[in-house]
Write a protein that holds these residues in place. Structure first.
Motif, mmCIF file in Angstrom:
data_model
loop_
_atom_site.group_PDB
_atom_site.id
_atom_site.type_symbol
_atom_site.label_atom_id
_atom_site.label_comp_id
_atom_site.label_asym_id
_atom_site.label_seq_id
_atom_site.Cartn_x
_atom_site.Cartn_y
_atom_site.Cartn_z
ATOM 1 N N LYS A 31 0.817 -1.215 0.000
ATOM 2 C CA LYS A 31 0.000 0.000 0.000
ATOM 3 C C LYS A 31 0.857 1.274 0.000
ATOM 4 N N ALA A 32 2.075 1.164 0.506
ATOM 5 C CA ALA A 32 2.946 2.335 0.598
ATOM 6 C C ALA A 32 3.569 2.703 -0.749
ATOM 7 N N PHE A 33 3.322 1.911 -1.768
ATOM 8 C CA PHE A 33 3.990 2.121 -3.059
ATOM 9 C C PHE A 33 2.959 2.239 -4.178
ATOM 10 N N PRO A 34 3.265 3.079 -5.188
ATOM 11 C CA PRO A 34 2.436 3.010 -6.392
ATOM 12 C C PRO A 34 2.691 1.667 -7.080
ATOM 13 N N ILE A 35 1.643 1.124 -7.667
ATOM 14 C CA ILE A 35 1.759 -0.161 -8.363
ATOM 15 C C ILE A 35 1.533 0.084 -9.850
ATOM 16 N N VAL A 36 2.384 -0.468 -10.686
ATOM 17 C CA VAL A 36 2.110 -0.497 -12.123
ATOM 18 C C VAL A 36 1.980 -1.965 -12.511
ATOM 19 N N ALA A 37 1.093 -2.237 -13.461
ATOM 20 C CA ALA A 37 0.855 -3.632 -13.817
ATOM 21 C C ALA A 37 0.463 -3.719 -15.281
ATOM 22 N N THR A 38 0.782 -4.839 -15.895
ATOM 23 C CA THR A 38 0.275 -5.081 -17.241
ATOM 24 C C THR A 38 -1.251 -5.230 -17.159
ATOM 25 N N GLY A 39 -1.919 -5.047 -18.306
ATOM 26 C CA GLY A 39 -3.368 -4.841 -18.318
ATOM 27 C C GLY A 39 -4.216 -5.871 -17.592
ATOM 28 N N THR A 40 -4.092 -7.131 -17.976
ATOM 29 C CA THR A 40 -4.972 -8.144 -17.392
ATOM 30 C C THR A 40 -4.571 -8.445 -15.955
ATOM 31 N N THR A 41 -3.289 -8.483 -15.717
ATOM 32 C CA THR A 41 -2.802 -8.666 -14.345
ATOM 33 C C THR A 41 -3.334 -7.534 -13.464
ATOM 34 N N GLY A 42 -3.248 -6.304 -13.966
ATOM 35 C CA GLY A 42 -3.697 -5.153 -13.181
ATOM 36 C C GLY A 42 -5.164 -5.259 -12.815
ATOM 37 N N ALA A 43 -5.986 -5.732 -13.749
ATOM 38 C CA ALA A 43 -7.420 -5.885 -13.453
ATOM 39 C C ALA A 43 -7.618 -6.892 -12.321
ATOM 40 N N ARG A 44 -6.852 -7.976 -12.345
ATOM 41 C CA ARG A 44 -6.965 -8.983 -11.279
ATOM 42 C C ARG A 44 -6.511 -8.420 -9.932
ATOM 43 N N ILE A 45 -5.457 -7.590 -9.955
ATOM 44 C CA ILE A 45 -4.950 -7.027 -8.697
ATOM 45 C C ILE A 45 -5.964 -6.025 -8.137
ATOM 46 N N ILE A 46 -6.557 -5.225 -9.008
ATOM 47 C CA ILE A 46 -7.564 -4.252 -8.541
ATOM 48 C C ILE A 46 -8.749 -4.984 -7.912
ATOM 49 N N ASP A 47 -9.174 -6.084 -8.527
ATOM 50 C CA ASP A 47 -10.274 -6.894 -7.965
ATOM 51 C C ASP A 47 -9.910 -7.424 -6.584
ATOM 52 N N ALA A 48 -8.696 -7.940 -6.471
ATOM 53 C CA ALA A 48 -8.287 -8.598 -5.216
ATOM 54 C C ALA A 48 -7.948 -7.585 -4.133
#
Ligand SMILES: O=C(CO)COP(=O)(O)O
Length: 125
Positions: A31-48
């Motif tokens: 939470k202390a860091f900005p996260i960058v993610a590839t598209g589909t992975t990012g969608a899964r991380i946002i969900d979780a």
């Protein structure tokens, strides 16, 4: 991009469940860091992990790995966590290789499995 370097999260399809579970169990630390993610992975991380500050880039096969490589080159990524599927051939394998090369060139830690990712996050905490 904030002054704090981002954590990049990437997972191949067979490893996305593992990465989403990993992110959930380390949500507080990340939470202390900005996260960058590839598209589909990012969608899964946002969900979780809805509380994480996630910027979604393009999907890996459409240039997302290269975008993360560019962020490494500009000094905006401090850690790459990439859960790689070692058993499936990827059409964009050259992009993955280029990303790994830039992590080496710029000496950015790159965790390619859960065991390494755990040690890196502990080091950040
Ligand atoms: O293909 C990937 C990494 O090489 C990941 O991309 P996605 O997160 O869009 O599936």
């Amino acid at each position: 991009m904030t002054l704090r370097k981002a954590i990049a999260l990437i997972a191949h399809d067979q490893k996305k469940d593992d990465l989403a579970a990993f992110a959930k169990s380390h949500e507080q630390a990340m939470k202390a860091f900005p996260i960058v993610a590839t598209g589909t992975t990012g969608a899964r991380i946002i969900d979780a992990c809805p509380d994480l500050d996630v910027t979604r880039l393009k999907s890996g096969p459409l240039g997302g790995d290269q975008q993360i490589g560019a962020l490494i080159a500009t000094g905006d990524v401090g850690l790459v966590i990439f859960f790689v599927d070692p058993l499936t051939a990827m059409p964009h394998d050259v992009d993955v290789k280029a990303l790994m090369r830039l992590a080496i060139v710029y000496d950015v830690p790159m965790a390619l499995n859960r065991a390494t990712a755990e040690t890196r996050l502990k080091a950040l905490a």
